[in-house]
Structures are given as structure tokens and as C-alpha cells.
Design an enzyme around this catalytic site. Structure first.
Site, PDB file in Angstrom:
ATOM      1  N   LYS A 112      20.642  13.935  18.195  1.00  0.00           N
ATOM      2  CA  LYS A 112      20.803  13.143  19.413  1.00  0.00           C
ATOM      3  C   LYS A 112      21.284  13.992  20.590  1.00  0.00           C
ATOM      4  CE  LYS A 112      22.888   8.868  21.064  1.00  0.00           C
ATOM      5  NZ  LYS A 112      23.602   7.644  20.683  1.00  0.00           N
ATOM      6  N   MET A 165      -4.018  -6.640  -9.994  1.00  0.00           N
ATOM      7  CA  MET A 165      -4.367  -5.436 -10.745  1.00  0.00           C
ATOM      8  C   MET A 165      -3.422  -5.241 -11.929  1.00  0.00           C
ATOM      9  SD  MET A 165      -6.604  -3.194 -10.975  1.00  0.00           S
ATOM     10  CE  MET A 165      -7.506  -2.446  -9.634  1.00  0.00           C
ATOM     11  N   PHE A 167      27.782   8.339  10.442  1.00  0.00           N
ATOM     12  CA  PHE A 167      27.075   7.066  10.383  1.00  0.00           C
ATOM     13  C   PHE A 167      25.574   7.316  10.582  1.00  0.00           C
ATOM     14  CE2 PHE A 167      25.447   3.233  12.652  1.00  0.00           C
ATOM     15  CZ  PHE A 167      25.525   2.367  11.579  1.00  0.00           C
ATOM     16  N   GLN A 168      24.785   6.771   9.687  1.00  0.00           N
ATOM     17  CA  GLN A 168      23.322   6.882   9.700  1.00  0.00           C
ATOM     18  C   GLN A 168      22.820   8.317   9.623  1.00  0.00           C
ATOM     19  OE1 GLN A 168      21.857   4.348  12.918  1.00  0.00           O
ATOM     20  NE2 GLN A 168      21.739   2.657  11.467  1.00  0.00           N
ATOM     21  N   GLU A 228       9.777   0.401   9.898  1.00  0.00           N
ATOM     22  CA  GLU A 228       9.310   1.792  10.033  1.00  0.00           C
ATOM     23  C   GLU A 228       8.168   2.101   9.068  1.00  0.00           C
ATOM     24  OE1 GLU A 228      12.501   0.923   9.912  1.00  0.00           O
ATOM     25  OE2 GLU A 228      13.488   1.768  11.687  1.00  0.00           O
TER      26      GLU A 228
HETATM   27  C1  LIG Z   1       4.616  -0.150  -3.254  1.00  0.00           C
HETATM   28  C2  LIG Z   1       3.928  -0.418  -4.550  1.00  0.00           C
HETATM   29  N1  LIG Z   1       4.549  -1.105  -5.524  1.00  0.00           N
HETATM   30  C3  LIG Z   1       3.906  -1.353  -6.696  1.00  0.00           C
HETATM   31  C4  LIG Z   1       2.630  -0.918  -6.897  1.00  0.00           C
HETATM   32  C5  LIG Z   1       1.921  -1.198  -8.216  1.00  0.00           C
HETATM   33  N2  LIG Z   1       0.753  -2.074  -8.013  1.00  0.00           N
HETATM   34  C6  LIG Z   1      -0.508  -1.604  -7.882  1.00  0.00           C
HETATM   35  S1  LIG Z   1      -1.627  -2.792  -7.605  1.00  0.00           S
HETATM   36  C7  LIG Z   1      -0.456  -3.988  -7.667  1.00  0.00           C
HETATM   37  C8  LIG Z   1      -0.827  -5.424  -7.493  1.00  0.00           C
HETATM   38  C9  LIG Z   1      -1.263  -5.721  -6.118  1.00  0.00           C
HETATM   39  O1  LIG Z   1      -1.324  -7.113  -5.979  1.00  0.00           O
HETATM   40  P1  LIG Z   1      -2.056  -7.779  -4.781  1.00  0.00           P
HETATM   41  O2  LIG Z   1      -1.619  -7.171  -3.505  1.00  0.00           O
HETATM   42  O3  LIG Z   1      -1.872  -9.241  -4.872  1.00  0.00           O
HETATM   43  O4  LIG Z   1      -3.554  -7.359  -4.983  1.00  0.00           O
HETATM   44  P2  LIG Z   1      -4.610  -7.732  -6.135  1.00  0.00           P
HETATM   45  O5  LIG Z   1      -4.527  -6.664  -7.163  1.00  0.00           O
HETATM   46  O6  LIG Z   1      -4.236  -9.090  -6.667  1.00  0.00           O
HETATM   47  O7  LIG Z   1      -5.913  -7.733  -5.426  1.00  0.00           O
HETATM   48  C10 LIG Z   1       0.797  -3.436  -7.910  1.00  0.00           C
HETATM   49  C11 LIG Z   1       2.052  -4.215  -8.060  1.00  0.00           C
HETATM   50  C12 LIG Z   1       2.027  -0.191  -5.849  1.00  0.00           C
HETATM   51  N3  LIG Z   1       0.796   0.305  -5.938  1.00  0.00           N
HETATM   52  N4  LIG Z   1       2.692   0.014  -4.680  1.00  0.00           N
END
Ligand SMILES: Cc1ncc(C[n+]2csc(CCOP(=O)(O)OP(=O)(O)O)c2C)c(N)n1
Length: 605
Positions: free
Chosen positions: A176, A492, A126-127, A64
């Protein structure tokens, strides 16, 4: 409500006597819905039956969250309302990340959820989940439809609310038994919501005030936000910039609102924006904000942001104005209406107001542009640089594709190195920053704009969050191209640990090899390619561009340690922008734009 009549199976259901579920689809057709992204389940099951006979095409997603992001990508690419559908409980809660992203980015989405039958509500059936309660803070509005007679009108209202004023997601929850009940159908009447009257027409006095401030300024900047894309006001923005000679910055959500190649376009400001855009905001004496949020990624440390600037802030949502930075001239209105009026008033006051000459300011700004472009170094035999990959995708697609992204370094490189040319071609989760956005959003974008080439520039971390939608796209023959910038890390986060945690890398390494992205792509019925050096980049991109019956995933194994610069550290002033090591290392091999659009100069350092 009790069913009004029983019909034997197979007998025609007349328009006057339908189930709630049938009414739902009649209502969706009436508001022009063509596509829905969703997954069935017990509570929404009645709605999946009339779907078979409907003109609405349903795309069966694998999660989803994917359905919600797909609806968002659909809406961002097309400007239409994106629609997703889920069952009660976990189906509905799985939509929440997507709805939160659409909410932060003001994207028009309608989510339809099944609810447990009315008599079971409140008994931990449920759900069961209180989805209108859960979704409330991350949607523009929620409806719980308790009578079948209300379905058509509620759908009409939901679409109206989602797509007007400041757009946003709206959730419609239907028990529902309401979907099952038979009743006499009445199409929706006109939408009349006395408590919801967005102000679209700007106040003329404020427009005149704005025109006066512009005429008195010496270093103005047009600060273009996502509101301009939503209002379809790109042409008016360019017109205002050209008639006044005022340079423009385009926020992450407004990339493409003005062609990056336009001489007055400075590109993106913000934490990873370019030096010129960041510094131009910082040094300006007037910020003309049209539809931006003054969010912290742009302002940096708020108290140090653009210290000499007066502020004109136009937004359709009055709550945005002066929220972060006090506006000297607040204007409530639709971005297009604001720009049209501003252009008119500036023209009509030509004889009365002083005619400022901004050429010295433009010279200063252009000097920065020349001195401080984005830089990186790609050597012939060195590791593959993510920026190089992005630049080649941009060059070979001539900047004409729709580009989606996940969240992280790759997203920032995408926004830096693709020279956007038109609105609705840069699709990402800007406000919420939801990893996993890219793949499903690209799916939605391609469904909405089947004639456009759609690329997802994704991170290896983001990709793994929603890559199951590859199955959806393979089955449905939705041929998007996915470029995984595989740096083997949550890049990042790794970058922040390197800079702010003394290189103590905690739980950020994924490795290049698991999963094997080529095999994974193939297992999902897609084509998988791997690229490990710069010499093979173009061939892989061209190969992917030639495939039109299924998705292609390219595993670009990139430099694990590459950092994204420039950077304004969180909480710092924009004055403290860090240009990065390329500015300490001369001569520099590549600058942005060196080899755009098929220029095949030598790439060595
Ligand atoms: C759902 C979610 N969980 C955690 C984060 C924190 N976060 C931001 S950037 C990042 C790293 C992303 O890694 P990747 O997809 O490999 O991209 P890169 O930065 O290496 O280009 C994380 C964990 C987020 N933004 N969203």
C-alpha cells in the site's frame, strides 16, 4: 521510499511527480488495458483513486473468484490479456482458484493485488498474506514490487510474460505504501528478460523428420490442442489437414480450432469424447500433436494409449514435450510457426517423399463416424434431456455464439453437441475443472466481445458457486444468457456414484426447487425463465436471445438421471470406451446433428 514532495489536495499532479497508484494506471494504459475486473479493499485502496481518471474501465465484481474467472473468459474470448485486481489477504487468496484455472489452461491473465505497507510486512498485519508465495505454484510468474520506480517496468514485464511463450497468469503484488508514495514517473523501457526467451521458431531438422514420418505413415491423426488457439493457427491447421488428407481431433481446449462440420474433423477425444475421435487416436500409427498436453483425460490409461503410434509432439513449452508420452519427434516452437514450416517442408519434399494414400484410413474413420455418433433419446412427453437443450441452443444460435460452461456433465454435453465453427467460441476450465467458472467467464467474454452473443451452459451446482456475478452483470448491463441444466444433482459426481459406487448416492442431491432460480434471477435484476418440457425450449431460448439490456437465466429442469456417454472410466484404456445404453436400445430417436440449424423435424421417439 519516502514521498518526494507533498501536494495540497486538488492541485494538479504532473506527469513527472505521481503516486505509485497513478503510475500503475499509466502503466496499464501503456500496455493497452481497457477493462479490469476487481473488488477494492484497504491495501489496494490507493489504486482505486486514479482509476476514476483513467481510460481503464473497472467492473466491480461480487467475488474475487468471479473477477479472476472473468479475466480468464475475457482472455479466452479475445486473445488479449485479462486483468483482475484485489486487495491483500482474503481478496488476494480469493483469486487463487481462478489463477489456478488460468494456469492449467495457459490463459494470459495479470492479477494485481494490494499488499500491506512495507513496514508491516512479515508481522501478521491485518489482512496480510504471502500472496506471491501462495500463488507461486499456480502462476507463470509473480512479482512483489517494493519500489514505486519499479511499477511501470514490472507491469510491462508482467504483460509480456503473461502473453508470450506459453501464456499464463502473472501476479503483481504492490504494498500500500508503494502505491501511495510520490515519485518521479518514468515510463517502462523495452522489456529485456535475459532469463526468459521462449523458443518460438522450430528446429528445421525436426520439421523435416516430422514430414518424413508423416509420409511414411498409414493411419495418421492430427491431434490439435489448445496451443493452436493461442497461436492463432487455425487456418494453418486446416490447410495442413486438407493438403495431406489427415483427419483431425480437437481437444476440449481446442474446440472450434477446425469447424466441426469439416469432413476431416472428428471432434473431441477423451473421457467423454466421441467414439471416432477416441478410437482414431487409439488405432493410429502416427499422432501429430500440435499444442496438446497429452493429458490423462485424453490418453486414458497412459500405458495403453495409442499403442501403435509414433509421436510428433510440438509445443512452445519444452517441459510439455515427452512429459506424458515420449515423442519420437519433439518440436519446440509456436504452433503457428510449426504448422507453417511443416506445410512448406511437406510441399518442398513432394517429389522426394512417398505420397501416402490415406483414403482407406479415412474410410475406416468415416465408417465409425456414421456408426457411432453421440446419441440420446428425447420423447415428446418424457423428461427434458440436457442434450436436447444444448442442441437447441446450438441450432437457434446457428453455432455462431460464444459458449461458456461450468464443470460437469453439462460441460461435456456442451462440448459434444455444439458444432463449433471458429476458435475462441468454447470457453471453459479444462485443466483445473473449476466449478463456478461459467457465469463469470461468460461475463468476461461478453465484455471482451460485446457484439457476440454469449451463452453460459451451466450446471445447477456450478451456477450456485458464482451466481452473485449476476448482480455485476445486471448493474453493468452485460447481457449474457445463462442456461442452467438443472438436473437437481451434482450430476457428474452422481454419475460416478451410479457407475462405480453401486448407486450409493452420497451428498449429491440438491433438488430442483431451492433456490428458485427464476426468483433468484429476478432478485439480481435479471430475467428468469423456467422450462420443464421440450415443447417450451425454443420459445425460451428465442426470448432470451431477444433481451439485450440485462442477463437472462433459464432454469431448464432436466432429467435427473441422465448420464453422459460415451465414457472412458478414469484409469481405463481408451479401448474400453463405453458407448452407453442408447447403443443397446434400438431404434434410437436422435443422433447428433439430427435437428441442427433450424431443422424442425418431429422430435418424438
Ligand atoms: C470447485 C469444485 N468443487 C468440486 C468439484 C468436483 N465436481 C466436478 S463436477 C461436479 C458436479 C457439478 O455439478 P453441476 O454443476 O450441477 O453440473 P452437472 O454435472 O450436474 O452437469 C463436482 C462437484 C469441482 N470440479 N470443482
Amino acid at each position: 521510499m519516502r514521498p518526494t514532495a507533498e501536494k495540497t489536495q486538488g492541485e494538479d499532479i504532473t506527469m513527472s511527480e505521481v503516486t505509485g497508484a497513478k503510475a500503475l494506471f499509466l502503466a496499464l494504459e501503456a500496455v493497452g488495458v481497457e477493462h479490469i475486473f476487481g473488488i477494492p479493499g484497504g491495501a489496494i485502496l490507493p489504486a482505486y483513486d486514479p482509476l476514476i481518471d483513467s481510460t481503464v474501465k473497472h467492473i466491480l465484481c461480487r467475488h474475487e473468484q468471479g473477477a479472476a474467472h472473468a479475466a480468464d473468459g475475457y482472455a479466452q474470448a479475445s486473445g488479449k490479456v485479462g486483468v483482475c485486481m484485489a486487495t491483500s489477504g482474503p481478496g488476494a487468496t480469493n483469486l487463487i482458484t481462478g489463477l489456478a484455472s488460468s494456469f492449467m489452461d495457459s490463459i494470459p491473465v495479470v492479477a494485481i493485488t494490494g499488499q500491506v505497507p512495507r513496514p508491516a510486512m512479515g508481522y501478521d498485519a491485518f489482512q496480510e498474506s504471502d500472496i506471491t508465495g501462495i500463488a507461486g505454484p499456480v502462476t507463470k510468474h509473480t512479482f512483489l514490487v517494493m519500489e514505486p520506480d519499479d511499477i511501470a517496468q514490472t507491469i510491462a514485464e508482467a504483460f509480456h510474460i503473461a502473453s508470450t511463450g506459453r501464456p499464463g497468469p502473472v501476479l503483481v503484488d504492490i504494498p500500500k505504501d508503494v502505491l501511495q508514495a510520490k515519485f518521479t514517473y518514468k515510463p517502462a523501457g523495452p522489456v529485456d528478460l535475459p532469463g526468459y526467451q521462449p523458443t518460438t521458431k522450430p528446429n528445421q531438422r525436426q520439421i523435416v523428420e516430422a514430414a518424413k514420418l508423416i509420409s511414411q505413415s498409414e493411419r495418421p491423426i492430427l491431434y490439435a490442442g489448445g496451443g493452436i488457439i493461442k497461436a492463432g493457427a487455425s487456418a494453418e491447421l486446416v490447410q495442413l489437414a486438407e493438403m495431406t488428407g489427415i483427419p483431425v481431433v480437437t481437444t476440449l481446449m481446442a474446440r472450434g480450432v477446425m469447424p466441426d462440420t469439416h469432413e476431416l474433423c472428428l471432434g473431441m477425444p477423451g473421457m467423454h469424447g466421441n467414439y471416432t475421435a477416441v478410437t482414431a487416436l487409439q488405432r493410429s500409427d502416427l499422432l501429430i500433436g500440435i499444442g496438446p498436453r497429452f493429458d490423462d483425460r485424453v490418453t486414458g490409461k497412459l500405458s495403453a494409449f495409442a499403442p501403435d503410434a509414433k509421436i510428433i509432439h510440438a509445443d512452445i513449452d519444452p517441459a510439455e514435450i515427452s512429459k506424458n508420452r515420449k515423442a519420437d519427434v519433439p518440436i519446440v516452437g509456436d504452433a503457428k510457426a510449426v504448422l507453417v514450416e511443416l506445410i512448406k517442408v511437406i510441399e518442398s519434399r513432394r517429389g522426394k517423399d512417398p505420397q501416402p494414400d490415406y483414403s482407406a484410413w479415412r474410410d475406416t474413420v468415416n465408417g465409425w463416424k456414421k456408426a457411432y455418433p453421440y446419441k440420446y433419446t428425447q420423447t415428446e412427453d418424457g423428461p427434458l434431456k440436457p442434450q436436447y437443450v444444448v442442441e437447441r441452443i446450438a441450432a437457434l444460435t446457428e453455432g455462431k455464439a460464444i459458449y461458456c460452461a461450468g464443470v460437469g456433465q453439462h460441460q461435456m454435453w456442451g462440448s459434444q453437441f455444439i458444432p463449433f465453427q471458429r476458435p475462441r467460441t468454447w470457453i471453459n476450465s479444462g485443466g483445473s475443472g473449476a466449478m463456478g467458472f461459467g457465469v463469470p467467464a461468460a461475463m468476461g467474454a461478453k465484455v471482451a466481445m460485446p457484439d457476440d452473443e454469449v451463452w453460459c451452459i451451466d450446471g445447477d451446482g456450478c451456477f450456485q458457486m458464482t451466481c452473485q456475478e449476476l448482480a455485476t452483470m445486471a448493474v453493468e448491463k452485460i447481457p449474457v444468457k445463462i442456461a442452467i441444466i438443472n438436473n437437481a444433482y451434482l450430476g457428474m459426481v452422481r454419475q460416478w456414484q451410479e457407475l462405480f459406487y453401486d448407486e450409493r448416492y452420497s451428498e449429491v442431491e440438491f433438488g430442483w426447487d431451492i433456490p428458485d432460480y427464476v426468483k433468484l434471477a429476478e432478485a439480481y435484476g435479471c430475467i428468469g425463465l423456467r422450462v420443464e418440457n421440450m415443447q417450451d425450449v425454443d420459445t425460451a431460448i428465442e426470448k432470451a436471445r431477444g433481451v439485450n439490456d440485462r442477463p437472462v437465466v433459464i432454469d431448464f429442469r432436466c432429467d435427473k438421471g441422465e448420464m453422459c456417454y460415451p465414457m472412458v472410466a478414469a484409469g481405463s484404456s481408451n479401448d474400453d470406451i463405453i458407448l452407453g445404453p442408447e447403443y443397446e436400445r434400438e431404434p434410437v430417436a436422435h443422433e447428433q446433428g439430427d435437428h441442427l440449424y433450424g431443422d424442425d423435424e418431429e422430435h418424438g421417439a
